[in-house]
Design a protein around this motif. Structure first.
Motif, short mmCIF file in Angstrom:
data_model
loop_
_atom_site.label_atom_id
_atom_site.label_comp_id
_atom_site.label_asym_id
_atom_site.label_seq_id
_atom_site.Cartn_x
_atom_site.Cartn_y
_atom_site.Cartn_z
N SER A 20 60.94 34.77 40.52
CA SER A 20 60.20 34.76 41.34
C SER A 20 58.97 35.53 41.35
N TYR A 24 54.64 34.05 40.96
CA TYR A 24 53.74 34.64 41.97
C TYR A 24 52.92 35.38 41.24
N ASP A 27 50.28 33.11 39.67
CA ASP A 27 49.46 32.39 40.95
C ASP A 27 48.10 33.52 40.99
N GLU A 120 55.33 27.82 44.72
CA GLU A 120 55.96 28.85 44.12
C GLU A 120 56.32 29.88 45.14
N PHE A 121 55.40 30.38 45.87
CA PHE A 121 55.79 31.54 46.84
C PHE A 121 57.06 31.20 47.85
N TRP A 148 52.43 39.07 42.90
CA TRP A 148 50.97 38.46 43.09
C TRP A 148 49.95 39.62 42.90
#
Length: 412
Positions: A20, A24, A27, A120-121, A148
């Motif tokens: 995960s 992120y 991104d 993705e989030f 992020w």
């Protein structure tokens, strides 16, 4: 059973977190290098200011579409399988941006990359919710949110170092890296046990049925509206600030790309601390009270920041403002996971957050217009007003329970 499938195990907390956070972070890296590179891209491709801003906006519009599509597919076919697809799609079209020859093909690549980005989030947050214990869900979701920021920090440090050597086309080619990470993650990681239990126990739902779970009763409908408001305000403020601030600092204070990168890095460090702190506090105290504290802090800091003109104070205050303004994202994943049942969890995560991200996509356009027509102070002051809307939504729309999963009840 093939050799590849034989080595797969259920998603453990550590592996789920790696999958995960990695997605992120990629991104964040991609979107912020775009912000840094906009002046260079605009100069080479002869883009207007409106066209430059629209590259960000359409990336986020693509994310809305991708969130809707991939959220449903993840709830139906599996977290890891669809997460892999989103990362591959995002990587491919980010790499193709390096081949752009004009505005329209670059716009198409950015929109399609955004579709991959949009999945993705929510998938990552659903994966975390099902792999981690409920009593640690807030901090786990905050760790994903910090991913992020790690990507943004990487963009802030690497772009000034690499851009002059490999150009903006070379920077986009770095976006191909997620394809390798996706392949490695998919080979070794299986689905969460909770997801597999739910899938075997209940019949598959259509997209319409899953969407219906977001409004199945009055309390759930109010929660969905409240969460949408929080996600919209969050993204509007974040993108409005982070996309235009480097340009503003360069234009008004003569900041070089390196100095703008330092401002971004310091602000993002504040944001990262805020996200981590939110997760820790929300696991210990009532999450909705932590939201209120952060929202009040955001109002105060944004108003104060709008009055500053000294670059040094803007640097320091940016970190504190970032703590409050973006720290709240540490609670969104856990809030949504607690509110909706497993069979609609990724759908809810992706639809609500990415619709908010779509509204947030207007941030760069609105802030840019206000800076041009009025002043930067007026543009920043607007952000203070929208956080008052956040406070209303938290007090009167959001559920107050947390940590036990499906706080408003499951269906099916």
């Amino acid at each position: 059973m093939t050799a590849t499938s034989a080595v797969k195990q259920h998603a453990t907390p550590g592996k789920a977190m790696l999958a995960s956070v990695t997605g992120y972070a990629m991104d964040g890296f991609d979107l912020l290098i775009l912000g840094f590179m906009l002046p260079v891209i605009a100069a080479e491709l002869h883009l207007t200011s409106a066209e430059s801003g629209s590259l960000v906006t359409w990336t986020l519009i693509g994310a809305v579409l991708g969130g809707i599509i991939f959220g449903h597919l993840s709830d139906r076919f599996g977290r890891i399988r669809i997460l892999t697809v989103t990362i591959l799609m995002f990587s491919l079209f980010t790499g193709l941006c390096a081949l752009a020859v004009g505005y329209w093909d670059l716009l198409a690549y950015r929109t399609l990359a955004g579709i991959g980005l949009g999945g993705e989030f929510g998938i990552g947050m659903a994966l975390i919710a099902e792999a981690w214990p409920a009593e640690k869900r807030n901090r786990a979701s905050a760790y994903v949110g910090m991913g992020w920021q790690l990507g943004v920090l990487a963009a802030a440090f690497l772009t000034p170092l690499l851009l002059t050597h490999i150009g903006w086309r070379g920077m986009f080619l770095v976006g191909l890296v997620p394809a390798l990470a996706s392949f490695l993650i998919r080979r070794t990681l299986g689905e969460p046990e909770e997801f597999e239990r739910q899938k075997s126990a209940a019949p598959a739902l259509s997209f319409r049925q899953r969407l219906g779970l977001l409004f199945k009763d009055r309390a759930t409908g109010r929660a969905s509206i409240g969460i949408f408001i929080l996600c919209s305000v969050q993204n509007f403020g974040y993108y409005g600030l982070m996309i235009w601030m480097p340009t503003y600092l360069a234009t008004n204070f003569g900041f070089s790309l390196t100095k703008s990168g330092i401002w971004t890095a310091v602000t993002v460090i504040g944001m990262t601390l805020g996200i981590w702190l939110f997760g820790m506090l929300a696991d210990r105290f009532a999450r909705w009270k932590i939201f209120i504290a952060y929202q009040l802090g955001a109002v105060v800091m944004v108003v104060c920041y709008a009055q500053l003109s000294d670059p040094t104070w803007m640097l320091l205050a940016g970190a504190v403002m970032g703590l409050f303004v973006n720290g709240m994202i540490g609670g969104y994943g856990a809030l949504i996971s607690d509110t909706y049942p497993t069979q609609a969890r990724a759908t809810a995560q992706n639809i609500l957050f990415n619709l908010g991200r779509g509204v947030g996509g207007l941030g760069p356009l609105v802030i840019g217009a206000l800076v041009t027509q009025v002043s930067f102070t007026a543009a920043i002051s607007l952000l203070a007003a929208i956080y008052l809307l956040d406070i209303y939504a938290t007090l009167f729309l959001l559920p107050k329970k947390q940590g036990q999963g499906d706080t408003l009840g499951a269906i099916g």
